[in-house]
Design a protein around this motif. Structure first.
Motif, PDB file in Angstrom:
ATOM      1  N   ASN A  23     -83.863 -98.492  86.430  1.00 26.42           N
ATOM      2  CA  ASN A  23     -83.213 -96.568  86.090  1.00 26.42           C
ATOM      3  C   ASN A  23     -81.545 -97.099  87.234  1.00 26.42           C
ATOM      4  O   ASN A  23     -80.889 -96.708  87.246  1.00 26.42           O
ATOM      5  CB  ASN A  23     -83.543 -96.002  86.106  1.00 26.42           C
ATOM      6  N   ARG A  75     -85.976 -98.233  75.481  1.00 31.66           N
ATOM      7  CA  ARG A  75     -85.157 -96.727  76.795  1.00 31.66           C
ATOM      8  C   ARG A  75     -84.723 -97.423  76.724  1.00 31.66           C
ATOM      9  O   ARG A  75     -84.060 -98.321  76.398  1.00 31.66           O
ATOM     10  CB  ARG A  75     -86.370 -97.137  77.418  1.00 31.66           C
ATOM     11  N   GLY A 115     -91.984 -97.936  80.900  1.00 35.88           N
ATOM     12  CA  GLY A 115     -90.663 -97.875  79.955  1.00 35.88           C
ATOM     13  C   GLY A 115     -91.169 -98.571  78.784  1.00 35.88           C
ATOM     14  O   GLY A 115     -92.162 -98.374  77.620  1.00 35.88           O
TER      15      GLY A 115
END
Length: 280
Positions: A263, A70, A66
Motif C-alpha cells: 500500500n 487487491r 490482501g
C-alpha cells in the motif's frame, strides 16, 4: 496454528494447470501439499520479447488481508510486468483461495506451489517478492525449500518482520487482536475478507531472522520504510545483520518517508524493485 516440520515444505502438487498459451493471461487453481486450493494468475511480460516464457518470472506474495486482486497488489504487478512476467496468487484464507490463514506458517506451501507453476510455464529463472506477511513467507521459503522446481533464484522482502509475536506498535497490537481473539477473527472474516485459523502455531515456525542465514547464496534484498507503522527499522536491520553474520550480506534499502508494504510502495520504488528482480 498447526505446523509440520520445516523439512516437509518441499512437497507440493500443482494441479489443474490450464493448457492455454502463455502469451495470454492465465487464471487457475493450484493445489498445495496439504490439499489447499490456491487461486493464481499468470501475466506475461509487457516488455518487447519474442517469448515471454524465456525471461524471468516474478512471484508476488501479498500481505495479511490482501489478495491477488487487491488494487495495491495489482499496481505492483503492473510495474513488474514492464520488466518480467508475473505470477500473483492469494494466500490460503484470502481472496478466492480455500483454507484458513495461518498468518505466515503454512503459507510457505502456497508460495512453493506458485513458484513451481511458473517453472511449469517454462520460466527457467523464477524470483520471489513478498510484502509484510508475504515478506516473512518468502524469507522462510528461501531458507527451507529444497526442491529445485520450487526454489527461488532471488528473493526480495518488503516491510517484513524480523521476529514473531511483535506487539511494539499499536498497529501490531490490533493485528494480534484480530488473529488471536474469537471476535477478532469474526472481524477478519466479515470486515477484512480473511479467514483465520483458530489454532496456535505448534511448533512455532522458523522466524525470519533465523531464516536469513540459511538463504545464501541466493541473492537477497530487504526493503523497509522508515515510517512503517507496524515494524520499526530495527526489524530490517536485524535481518541485514543476520545475513552479514552468515557471510552473505543482503542489500538493504531503507526508504525515506515510506509506510508499510504494498500500500505504501510508490511507482518509483516498484520500478527499482522490478529492475532488481528482473536482472540476471
Amino acid at each position: 496454528m498447526s505446523s509440520e516440520a520445516e523439512s516437509r515444505f518441499h512437497m507440493v502438487d500443482v494441479s489443474q494447470i490450464t493448457s492455454r498459451p502463455v502469451q495470454d493471461m492465465l487464471r487457475t487453481d493450484l493445489r498445495t501439499d496439504d490439499g489447499v486450493r490456491i487461486e493464481a494468475v499468470y501475466e506475461p511480460s509487457t516488455a518487447s520479447v519474442t517469448d515471454p516464457a524465456a525471461g524471468t518470472a516474478v512471484v508476488v506474495a501479498h500481505g495479511f488481508t490482501g489478495s491477488a486482486d487487491r488494487p495495491a497488489l495489482r499496481r505492483a504487478v503492473a510495474a513488474f510486468r514492464d520488466r518480467a512476467s508475473v505470477v500473483s496468487f492469494s494466500f490460503r484464507g484470502h481472496g478466492g483461495s480455500g483454507g484458513r490463514s495461518t498468518v505466515g506458517d503454512r503459507e510457505v506451501l502456497d508460495l512453493s506451489a506458485a513458484v513451481r507453476w511458473a517453472r511449469e510455464l517454462g520460466h527457467a529463472r523464477v524470483v520471489t517478492v513478498g510484502f509484510s506477511m508475504g515478506g516473512s513467507v518468502v524469507l522462510r521459503h528461501a531458507a527451507v525449500e529444497r526442491d529445485a522446481a520450487a526454489r527461488a533464484d532471488a528473493v526480495a522482502a518488503v516491510s517484513a518482520p524480523a521476529r514473531w509475536y511483535y506487539r511494539g506498535t499499536p498497529s501490531m497490537r490490533r493485528v494480534h487482536w484480530v488473529v488471536t481473539r474469537p471476535l477478532g477473527r469474526v472481524v477478519g472474516r466479515v470486515g477484512l475478507g480473511t479467514r483465520i485459523h483458530n489454532r496456535d502455531w505448534d511448533p512455532v515456525p522458523l522466524s525470519p531472522v533465523e531464516a536469513v542465514p540459511l538463504i545464501a547464496p541466493t541473492p537477497l534484498l530487504i526493503v523497509h520504510g522508515d515510517r512503517d507503522p507496524y515494524f520499526p527499522v530495527d526489524h530490517p536491520r536485524m535481518l541485514a545483520a543476520a545475513a552479514e553474520r552468515a557471510g552473505a550480506p543482503a542489500e538493504l534499502w531503507l526508504e525515506r518517508g515510506m509506510g508499510h508494504a504494498e500500500n505504501a510502495a510508490d511507482d518509483e520504488l516498484l520500478g527499482r524493485l522490478g529492475n532488481w528482480l528482473a536482472r540476471p
